[in-house]
Design an enzyme around this catalytic site. Structure first.
Site, PDB file in Angstrom:
ATOM      1  N   LYS A   1      21.076  -9.076   8.736  1.00  0.00           N
ATOM      2  CA  LYS A   1      21.207  -9.906  10.360  1.00  0.00           C
ATOM      3  C   LYS A   1      20.684 -11.366   9.656  1.00  0.00           C
ATOM      4  O   LYS A   1      21.036 -12.259  10.034  1.00  0.00           O
ATOM      5  CB  LYS A   1      21.000  -9.044  10.818  1.00  0.00           C
ATOM      6  CG  LYS A   1      21.430  -9.866  12.184  1.00  0.00           C
ATOM      7  CD  LYS A   1      21.026  -8.714  13.608  1.00  0.00           C
ATOM      8  CE  LYS A   1      19.953  -8.596  14.147  1.00  0.00           C
ATOM      9  NZ  LYS A   1      20.533  -7.822  15.517  1.00  0.00           N
TER      10      LYS A   1
ATOM     11  N   ASP B   1      16.157 -12.943  14.220  1.00  0.00           N
ATOM     12  CA  ASP B   1      17.131 -12.849  14.187  1.00  0.00           C
ATOM     13  C   ASP B   1      17.148 -14.146  16.021  1.00  0.00           C
ATOM     14  O   ASP B   1      18.522 -13.585  16.257  1.00  0.00           O
ATOM     15  CB  ASP B   1      17.834 -11.519  14.447  1.00  0.00           C
ATOM     16  CG  ASP B   1      17.005 -11.013  15.528  1.00  0.00           C
ATOM     17  OD1 ASP B   1      16.429 -10.892  16.007  1.00  0.00           O
ATOM     18  OD2 ASP B   1      17.905  -9.736  15.573  1.00  0.00           O
TER      19      ASP B   1
ATOM     20  N   ASN C   1      35.884 -35.513 -21.115  1.00  0.00           N
ATOM     21  CA  ASN C   1      34.470 -35.261 -21.232  1.00  0.00           C
ATOM     22  C   ASN C   1      34.102 -33.585 -22.257  1.00  0.00           C
ATOM     23  O   ASN C   1      33.509 -32.991 -22.142  1.00  0.00           O
ATOM     24  CB  ASN C   1      34.191 -35.247 -20.203  1.00  0.00           C
ATOM     25  CG  ASN C   1      34.415 -34.105 -19.047  1.00  0.00           C
ATOM     26  OD1 ASN C   1      35.698 -33.213 -19.237  1.00  0.00           O
ATOM     27  ND2 ASN C   1      33.401 -33.647 -18.050  1.00  0.00           N
TER      28      ASN C   1
ATOM     29  N   ARG D   1      26.286  -3.791  13.020  1.00  0.00           N
ATOM     30  CA  ARG D   1      27.673  -4.734  14.052  1.00  0.00           C
ATOM     31  C   ARG D   1      28.355  -6.238  12.968  1.00  0.00           C
ATOM     32  O   ARG D   1      29.505  -5.953  13.233  1.00  0.00           O
ATOM     33  CB  ARG D   1      27.110  -4.586  15.250  1.00  0.00           C
ATOM     34  CG  ARG D   1      26.978  -3.042  15.754  1.00  0.00           C
ATOM     35  CD  ARG D   1      26.956  -3.697  17.485  1.00  0.00           C
ATOM     36  NE  ARG D   1      25.424  -3.722  17.314  1.00  0.00           N
ATOM     37  CZ  ARG D   1      25.438  -4.493  18.260  1.00  0.00           C
ATOM     38  NH1 ARG D   1      25.428  -4.576  19.949  1.00  0.00           N
ATOM     39  NH2 ARG D   1      23.649  -4.475  18.860  1.00  0.00           N
TER      40      ARG D   1
ATOM     41  N   THR E   1       9.992  -1.965  16.558  1.00  0.00           N
ATOM     42  CA  THR E   1       8.875  -3.546  16.142  1.00  0.00           C
ATOM     43  C   THR E   1       7.242  -3.370  16.623  1.00  0.00           C
ATOM     44  O   THR E   1       7.015  -3.280  15.047  1.00  0.00           O
ATOM     45  CB  THR E   1       8.998  -4.118  17.434  1.00  0.00           C
ATOM     46  OG1 THR E   1       9.051  -3.296  19.257  1.00  0.00           O
ATOM     47  CG2 THR E   1      10.420  -4.863  17.537  1.00  0.00           C
TER      48      THR E   1
ATOM     49  N   GLU F   1      11.413  -2.063  28.773  1.00  0.00           N
ATOM     50  CA  GLU F   1      13.071  -2.037  27.952  1.00  0.00           C
ATOM     51  C   GLU F   1      13.997  -1.890  29.338  1.00  0.00           C
ATOM     52  O   GLU F   1      13.391  -1.039  30.039  1.00  0.00           O
ATOM     53  CB  GLU F   1      12.882  -1.061  26.774  1.00  0.00           C
ATOM     54  CG  GLU F   1      11.844  -1.481  25.428  1.00  0.00           C
ATOM     55  CD  GLU F   1      12.104  -3.152  25.187  1.00  0.00           C
ATOM     56  OE1 GLU F   1      13.458  -3.300  24.878  1.00  0.00           O
ATOM     57  OE2 GLU F   1      11.492  -3.888  25.747  1.00  0.00           O
TER      58      GLU F   1
ATOM     59  N   GLN G   1       9.344  -1.767   5.402  1.00  0.00           N
ATOM     60  CA  GLN G   1       9.090  -1.691   5.896  1.00  0.00           C
ATOM     61  C   GLN G   1      10.838  -0.718   6.002  1.00  0.00           C
ATOM     62  O   GLN G   1      11.868  -1.056   5.994  1.00  0.00           O
ATOM     63  CB  GLN G   1       9.713  -1.626   7.972  1.00  0.00           C
ATOM     64  CG  GLN G   1       9.453  -1.226   8.937  1.00  0.00           C
ATOM     65  CD  GLN G   1      10.017  -1.478  10.134  1.00  0.00           C
ATOM     66  OE1 GLN G   1      10.824  -2.888   9.976  1.00  0.00           O
ATOM     67  NE2 GLN G   1       9.580  -0.794  10.904  1.00  0.00           N
TER      68      GLN G   1
ATOM     69  N   ARG H   1      31.686 -34.591  -7.347  1.00  0.00           N
ATOM     70  CA  ARG H   1      31.189 -33.526  -7.093  1.00  0.00           C
ATOM     71  C   ARG H   1      29.161 -34.032  -7.796  1.00  0.00           C
ATOM     72  O   ARG H   1      28.937 -34.974  -7.562  1.00  0.00           O
ATOM     73  CB  ARG H   1      31.499 -33.350  -8.516  1.00  0.00           C
ATOM     74  CG  ARG H   1      32.593 -32.340  -8.082  1.00  0.00           C
ATOM     75  CD  ARG H   1      34.065 -32.405  -9.114  1.00  0.00           C
ATOM     76  NE  ARG H   1      33.146 -30.739 -10.371  1.00  0.00           N
ATOM     77  CZ  ARG H   1      33.491 -30.699 -11.287  1.00  0.00           C
ATOM     78  NH1 ARG H   1      34.396 -31.181 -11.682  1.00  0.00           N
ATOM     79  NH2 ARG H   1      32.723 -29.437 -11.505  1.00  0.00           N
TER      80      ARG H   1
HETATM   81  C1  UD1 Z   1      12.875  -6.544  20.979  1.00  0.00           C
HETATM   82  C2  UD1 Z   1      11.926  -5.613  22.491  1.00  0.00           C
HETATM   83  C3  UD1 Z   1      12.524  -6.658  23.719  1.00  0.00           C
HETATM   84  C4  UD1 Z   1      13.002  -8.348  23.858  1.00  0.00           C
HETATM   85  C5  UD1 Z   1      13.924  -7.965  22.892  1.00  0.00           C
HETATM   86  C6  UD1 Z   1      14.372  -9.696  22.451  1.00  0.00           C
HETATM   87  C7  UD1 Z   1      10.933  -3.937  22.236  1.00  0.00           C
HETATM   88  C8  UD1 Z   1      10.377  -2.949  22.372  1.00  0.00           C
HETATM   89  N1  UD1 Z   1      11.839  -4.356  22.344  1.00  0.00           N
HETATM   90  O1  UD1 Z   1      14.155  -5.435  21.550  1.00  0.00           O
HETATM   91  O2  UD1 Z   1      11.990  -6.355  25.529  1.00  0.00           O
HETATM   92  O3  UD1 Z   1      13.616  -8.254  25.274  1.00  0.00           O
HETATM   93  O4  UD1 Z   1      13.020  -7.601  21.313  1.00  0.00           O
HETATM   94  O5  UD1 Z   1      15.442  -9.972  21.405  1.00  0.00           O
HETATM   95  O6  UD1 Z   1      10.052  -4.310  20.894  1.00  0.00           O
HETATM   96  N2  UD1 Z   1      13.185  -4.651  13.684  1.00  0.00           N
HETATM   97  C9  UD1 Z   1      12.035  -4.225  12.675  1.00  0.00           C
HETATM   98  N3  UD1 Z   1      11.901  -3.167  12.469  1.00  0.00           N
HETATM   99  C10 UD1 Z   1      12.615  -2.424  13.139  1.00  0.00           C
HETATM  100  C11 UD1 Z   1      12.777  -2.774  14.441  1.00  0.00           C
HETATM  101  C12 UD1 Z   1      13.438  -4.516  14.823  1.00  0.00           C
HETATM  102  O7  UD1 Z   1      12.203  -5.467  11.772  1.00  0.00           O
HETATM  103  O8  UD1 Z   1      12.330  -1.782  13.003  1.00  0.00           O
HETATM  104  C13 UD1 Z   1      12.739  -6.880  13.902  1.00  0.00           C
HETATM  105  C14 UD1 Z   1      14.436  -6.636  14.302  1.00  0.00           C
HETATM  106  O9  UD1 Z   1      14.769  -7.514  12.793  1.00  0.00           O
HETATM  107  C15 UD1 Z   1      14.535  -7.665  15.135  1.00  0.00           C
HETATM  108  C16 UD1 Z   1      13.350  -8.172  15.856  1.00  0.00           C
HETATM  109  O10 UD1 Z   1      12.449  -6.579  15.269  1.00  0.00           O
HETATM  110  O11 UD1 Z   1      14.207  -9.184  14.697  1.00  0.00           O
HETATM  111  C17 UD1 Z   1      14.170  -7.136  17.267  1.00  0.00           C
HETATM  112  O12 UD1 Z   1      14.011  -5.984  16.910  1.00  0.00           O
HETATM  113  P1  UD1 Z   1      15.873  -5.831  18.428  1.00  0.00           P
HETATM  114  O13 UD1 Z   1      16.306  -4.353  17.889  1.00  0.00           O
HETATM  115  O14 UD1 Z   1      16.762  -6.776  18.250  1.00  0.00           O
HETATM  116  O15 UD1 Z   1      14.822  -5.326  18.930  1.00  0.00           O
HETATM  117  P2  UD1 Z   1      15.366  -5.400  20.789  1.00  0.00           P
HETATM  118  O16 UD1 Z   1      15.702  -4.093  20.790  1.00  0.00           O
HETATM  119  O17 UD1 Z   1      16.148  -6.495  21.067  1.00  0.00           O
HETATM  120 CA    CA Z   2      17.393  -8.167  19.411  1.00  0.00          CA
END
Ligand code: UD1
Ligand code: CA
Length: 461
Positions: A23, A104, A386, A16, A79, A155, A73, A333
């Site tokens: 990201k 992020d 130069n 996005r 997560t 969630e 991954q 520079r």
């Molecule tokens: C997650 C939490 C939610 C919380 C929110 C805060 C879960 C299920 N939910 O939701 O409770 O309020 O964060 O922002 O955990 N990522 C990976 N691999 C994956 C998925 C995600 O590395 O397969 C990383 C993303 O890059 C990110 C972080 O995990 O940095 C959070 O992932 P995101 O998909 O943003 O989670 P949310 O659905 O926002």
């Molecule tokens: Ca998030």
């Protein structure tokens, strides 16, 4: 703190954002979001870090430059799945605690990390969730409680109407006892609205095993903020900007207005300095006391001594000493050192050069690959030549030299101490100490020339 570790989840894509970058490398105040998170860990004294990469893994690995462990991954399956990738890393910290963070969410801070660990240890929790109370909790996981105790996290997409009204949300950061986390990681399933392995489900799993789950509610609710698109990224920039400018004000830095002023995290400014509109300070930039920086000045990886004035200057990877006055419209520079009491004026470019104490370069001059002594005076329009189209060469100018207007100094060349060059000279040979170099044709005046020309023209008509 030092014996513990952190796992930073950073595999998400930047779809996005419509960016080529993953990201977590999108920037808030010229600083990748992942950098903010890593810095918060380091400041809290947490140095054992493992970053879970996925989309743009090579770019994230290049950014980390081998400083920290990484695991990949390959598929984004949630997560919980991301943490599974770090299983063997975590096994090395058996008996210790691990902090799980989102790569992020740039506003996680050292105080929250420390205080949450304190709560975690004091309450002897298996997991301590970092939470925040938001006026609008939409999109976040909600914290379910039974009195003081946390009973689970639900969630947004899985929550009931009633649960959605809860304003305490999951920041996505948690302290776990490593062994407790490892004991439930493989019990996670993906039977939920998003078909993902939710890390949040570890909370109810641990409770089911008779373990304790707690929460630490952060004093600063911004710790939960993340960015999924350019609009939210811009908002994060604005929030970060206000925070950082506020801290500088607390330290005695003056801002007449904050218009167009962007200061990256990590930039240091001494008390009594004034920052004027349109100024951008970033990278490893450090400014002394009682300076005036701006308007319209950009400094990157540049240090500035006390009492220096920079007006409409751009300077990169350079060192500017105390009591210097530069601008307006000056370009410094990389790899330049401007010693104290130097004055540099409009339309001057300095590159990869040392300019000695008290030297003046007032206007329209290029000083490149040069070693300039003390108290040298550059006439208007001086050029160090130069580059011969193949190689670059250095120009050396001794102390107290006087470079006449419109002098070309064809490098490699040396102008001695106290030597002069005549205006308009193209100097190709070294000038001895104290000598005057005249390297232009001698002036010849043709008496009566204009009158003769006029007469000839009249004859033709
Ligand atoms: C997650 C939490 C939610 C919380 C929110 C805060 C879960 C299920 N939910 O939701 O409770 O309020 O964060 O922002 O955990 N990522 C990976 N691999 C994956 C998925 C995600 O590395 O397969 C990383 C993303 O890059 C990110 C972080 O995990 O940095 C959070 O992932 P995101 O998909 O943003 O989670 P949310 O659905 O926002
Ligand atoms: Ca998030």
């Amino acid at each position: 703190m030092q014996e513990n570790c952190a796992v930073i989840l950073a595999a998400g894509d930047g779809k996005r954002m419509k960016s080529d970058k993953p990201k977590v490398l999108c920037e808030v105040l010229f600083t990748p979001m992942l950098d903010w998170v890593v810095t918060a860990c380091e400041k809290a004294g947490l140095c054992n870090l493992c970053v879970v990469t996925g989309n743009g893994a090579e770019q994230v690995e290049a950014f980390l430059d081998g400083d920290y462990a990484t695991v990949r991954q390959e598929e984004r399956r949630g997560t919980g799945h991301a943490v599974m990738m770090a299983e063997s890393y975590l096994k090395g910290y058996s008996g210790k605690n691990v902090l799980i963070l989102c790569g992020d969410a740039p506003f996680m801070d050292e105080e929250t990390i420390r205080e949450a660990l304190k709560t975690h240890v004091e309450q002897d929790n298996a997991v301590t969730v970092v939470t925040a109370c938001l006026p609008d909790p939409t999109g976040y996981g909600r914290i379910l409680r039974d009195g003081d105790a946390v009973t689970g996290i639900v969630e947004q997409k899985d929550a009931t109407e009633e649960q959605r009204a809860i304003r305490e949300v999951n920041s996505g950061a948690y302290w776990f006892k490593v062994d407790d986390l490892l004991s439930v990681l493989h019990k996670l399933t993906c039977g939920n609205a998003q078909g993902e392995y939710y890390l949040t489900d570890t909370v109810s799993l641990l409770i089911g095993m008779g373990k304790r789950a707690g929460a630490y509610c952060s004093k600063d609710s911004d710790v939960v903020l993340g960015a999924n698109d350019r609009r939210t990224l811009c908002k994060l920039n604005e929030i970060a900007r206000d925070k950082i400018l506020g801290l500088h004000m607390d330290n005695g830095v003056e801002f007449v207005t904050t218009d167009g002023i962007l200061i990256a995290p990590g930039v240091k400014i001494g008390a009594g300095s004034t920052i004027l509109p349109g100024t951008i300070l970033r990278g490893y930039t450090e400014i002394g006391q009682n300076c005036v920086i701006g308007p319209n000045t950009l400094l990157e990886d540049t240090s500035v001594g006390d009492e220096t004035i920079l007006n409409a200057v751009q300077a990169y990877q350079s060192k500017i000493h105390a009591h210097v006055k530069i601008g307006p419209f000056t370009h410094i520079r990389p790899n330049s050192e401007i010693k104290s009491h130097v004055k540099i004026g409009d339309f001057v470019e300095v590159k990869n050069s040392v300019v000695g104490e008290g030297t003046a370069i007032a206007h329209l001059t290029y000083v490149g690959d040069s070693d300039v002594g003390r108290n040298v005076n550059f006439g208007c329009g001086t050029v160090t030549v130069n580059y011969d189209g193949v190689s670059k060469f250095r120009t050396v100018i001794g102390d107290d030299a006087f470079i006449g207007c419109n002098t070309n100094l064809v490098a490699p060349v040396k102008v001695g101490n106290g030597a002069y060059t005549a205006a308009g000279s193209t100097v190709t040979k070294d000038v001895p100490d104290g000598a005057l170099a005249i390297a232009r044709s001698r002036q010849e005046n043709k008496e009566g020339f204009a009158e003769r020309k006029l007469r000839n023209r009249k004859k033709r008509v």
